[in-house]
Design an enzyme around this catalytic site. Sequence first.
Site, PDB file in Angstrom:
ATOM      1  N   GLN A 134     -37.730 -45.132  -2.033  1.00 62.05           N
ATOM      2  CA  GLN A 134     -38.901 -44.675  -1.283  1.00 62.05           C
ATOM      3  C   GLN A 134     -39.947 -45.788  -1.164  1.00 62.05           C
ATOM      4  O   GLN A 134     -40.539 -45.988  -0.108  1.00 62.05           O
ATOM      5  CB  GLN A 134     -39.505 -43.443  -1.968  1.00 62.05           C
ATOM      6  CG  GLN A 134     -40.559 -42.744  -1.176  1.00 62.05           C
ATOM      7  CD  GLN A 134     -39.977 -41.993   0.017  1.00 62.05           C
ATOM      8  OE1 GLN A 134     -38.788 -41.743   0.102  1.00 62.05           O
ATOM      9  NE2 GLN A 134     -40.838 -41.639   0.954  1.00 62.05           N
ATOM     10  N   ILE A 135     -40.154 -46.513  -2.241  1.00 59.16           N
ATOM     11  CA  ILE A 135     -41.133 -47.605  -2.230  1.00 59.16           C
ATOM     12  C   ILE A 135     -40.723 -48.688  -1.237  1.00 59.16           C
ATOM     13  O   ILE A 135     -41.553 -49.244  -0.528  1.00 59.16           O
ATOM     14  CB  ILE A 135     -41.329 -48.176  -3.659  1.00 59.16           C
ATOM     15  CG1 ILE A 135     -42.055 -47.140  -4.534  1.00 59.16           C
ATOM     16  CG2 ILE A 135     -42.097 -49.501  -3.631  1.00 59.16           C
ATOM     17  CD1 ILE A 135     -42.051 -47.460  -6.022  1.00 59.16           C
ATOM     18  N   GLY A 137     -38.929 -48.169   1.402  1.00 69.09           N
ATOM     19  CA  GLY A 137     -38.807 -47.620   2.750  1.00 69.09           C
ATOM     20  C   GLY A 137     -37.406 -47.843   3.289  1.00 69.09           C
ATOM     21  O   GLY A 137     -36.426 -47.806   2.545  1.00 69.09           O
ATOM     22  N   GLY A 138     -37.305 -48.117   4.588  1.00 70.99           N
ATOM     23  CA  GLY A 138     -36.005 -48.308   5.222  1.00 70.99           C
ATOM     24  C   GLY A 138     -35.188 -49.421   4.595  1.00 70.99           C
ATOM     25  O   GLY A 138     -33.957 -49.350   4.550  1.00 70.99           O
ATOM     26  N   GLU A 161     -18.445 -38.117 -16.918  1.00 78.05           N
ATOM     27  CA  GLU A 161     -18.610 -37.892 -18.363  1.00 78.05           C
ATOM     28  C   GLU A 161     -19.090 -36.470 -18.649  1.00 78.05           C
ATOM     29  O   GLU A 161     -19.726 -36.206 -19.660  1.00 78.05           O
ATOM     30  CB  GLU A 161     -19.578 -38.903 -18.980  1.00 78.05           C
ATOM     31  CG  GLU A 161     -19.064 -40.309 -19.019  1.00 78.05           C
ATOM     32  CD  GLU A 161     -17.908 -40.516 -19.973  1.00 78.05           C
ATOM     33  OE1 GLU A 161     -17.928 -39.960 -21.085  1.00 78.05           O
ATOM     34  OE2 GLU A 161     -16.967 -41.226 -19.598  1.00 78.05           O
ATOM     35  N   GLY A 162     -18.796 -35.567 -17.751  1.00 76.17           N
ATOM     36  CA  GLY A 162     -19.201 -34.166 -17.886  1.00 76.17           C
ATOM     37  C   GLY A 162     -20.482 -33.916 -17.130  1.00 76.17           C
ATOM     38  O   GLY A 162     -21.472 -34.611 -17.345  1.00 76.17           O
TER      39      GLY A 162
END
Length: 182
Positions: A134-135, A137-138, A161-162
């Site tokens: 998010q920081i 961006g694209g 691993e479950g």
Amino acid sequence: MIRAWSPYELHLEDVEVPVENRLGEEGQGFQLCEKWLVEGRVPYAAACVGIAQAALELAMDWARQREAFGSKLADKQAIQWMIADSEMELRAARLLVWQAAWTAALGGDLKTDASVAKVVATETAGRVVDRCVQIFGGLGVAQEMPLERWYREMRIKRIGEGPSEVHRMVLARTLLGGKGRR
């Protein structure tokens, strides 16, 4: 989604393994496998914390240099909070991984600590890497960046691993059955 891993089926027919080549005692295969799985959860969780830490460091470097709307991303409260939340969650996850490793080093019952560390580390890593995408961006989902691969990998880590849900079920049964640690 799991591009670096290709599962295959293995079929064995009419195979006899000499007793001297057998791993463990006859009829104890599940217990041996379970022991290995439990022990493997600690480095699995540690790797997730490490990837998330690397992602956070990339995002912090980016926030310090990237300007948007007249100021650095690092000066924007929303970005600061994403970074602060990520750091706090990573510290907690890291401590749980260390606790599980310490329990293993002391020869203690690792099952609960390994499950707790695995769930917290994988879920934390997923949130941290998501924030880092998010920081950026694209650019965060561009294949030139490691974040897009880490994002996919952190998602599958919650299943490998479950799955988290199974670990929660086992932990709850342990706690409610009176066998858990507090």
